[in-house]
Design a protein around this motif. Structure first.
Motif, PDB file in Angstrom:
ATOM      1  N   LYS A  16      -8.479 -51.707 -65.051  1.00 21.27           N
ATOM      2  CA  LYS A  16      -6.966 -51.738 -64.623  1.00 21.27           C
ATOM      3  C   LYS A  16      -6.776 -52.601 -63.513  1.00 21.27           C
ATOM      4  O   LYS A  16      -5.695 -53.271 -63.361  1.00 21.27           O
ATOM      5  CB  LYS A  16      -6.653 -50.162 -64.175  1.00 21.27           C
ATOM      6  N   THR A  17      -7.832 -52.578 -62.624  1.00 22.92           N
ATOM      7  CA  THR A  17      -7.734 -53.697 -61.319  1.00 22.92           C
ATOM      8  C   THR A  17      -7.702 -54.964 -61.788  1.00 22.92           C
ATOM      9  O   THR A  17      -7.094 -55.719 -61.323  1.00 22.92           O
ATOM     10  CB  THR A  17      -9.093 -53.096 -60.572  1.00 22.92           C
ATOM     11  N   PHE A  18      -8.474 -55.173 -62.566  1.00 20.32           N
ATOM     12  CA  PHE A  18      -8.457 -56.661 -63.319  1.00 20.32           C
ATOM     13  C   PHE A  18      -7.253 -56.975 -63.926  1.00 20.32           C
ATOM     14  O   PHE A  18      -6.901 -58.216 -63.687  1.00 20.32           O
ATOM     15  CB  PHE A  18      -9.792 -56.773 -64.373  1.00 20.32           C
ATOM     16  N   GLN A  19      -6.201 -56.252 -64.497  1.00 18.28           N
ATOM     17  CA  GLN A  19      -5.131 -56.616 -64.806  1.00 18.28           C
ATOM     18  C   GLN A  19      -4.205 -56.746 -63.985  1.00 18.28           C
ATOM     19  O   GLN A  19      -3.140 -57.779 -64.140  1.00 18.28           O
ATOM     20  CB  GLN A  19      -4.527 -55.289 -65.736  1.00 18.28           C
ATOM     21  N   ARG A  20      -4.238 -56.301 -62.544  1.00 14.05           N
ATOM     22  CA  ARG A  20      -3.487 -56.693 -61.458  1.00 14.05           C
ATOM     23  C   ARG A  20      -3.974 -57.662 -60.749  1.00 14.05           C
ATOM     24  O   ARG A  20      -3.076 -58.695 -60.226  1.00 14.05           O
ATOM     25  CB  ARG A  20      -3.438 -55.344 -60.670  1.00 14.05           C
TER      26      ARG A  20
END
Length: 86
Positions: A44-48
């Protein structure tokens, strides 16, 4: 072990295996087994954010109970996976 390393010394019990593997006297980092919750949060963090600054990395490491180096390495590996997919 708390350091995250497995000892492979030439004089120890694993001396034959270490010598056969060519890693005489070196220490090898144990593979990190991430939990599904950790992977989910990392993804999820990587997507942002494809890259994390030191502050964000420190906060994420504390939240996931991982080291900053583990977070940094995960993001490097994930960026390479994305590059291969493209």
């Amino acid at each position: 072990e708390s350091s995250g390393y497995e000892s492979e010394s030439a004089g120890g019990e694993r001396g034959g295996a270490a010598a056969a593997g060519g890693s005489r006297g070196r220490q090898r980092r144990a593979r990190t087994a991430f939990t599904s919750e950790q992977v989910c949060r990392l993804e999820k963090t990587f997507q942002r954010h494809k890259y994390l600054g030191a502050t964000e990395r420190r906060k994420l490491a504390a939240a996931l109970q991982l080291s900053e180096i583990q977070i940094k390495t995960w993001f490097q590996n994930r960026r390479m996976k994305l590059k291969r997919q493209i």
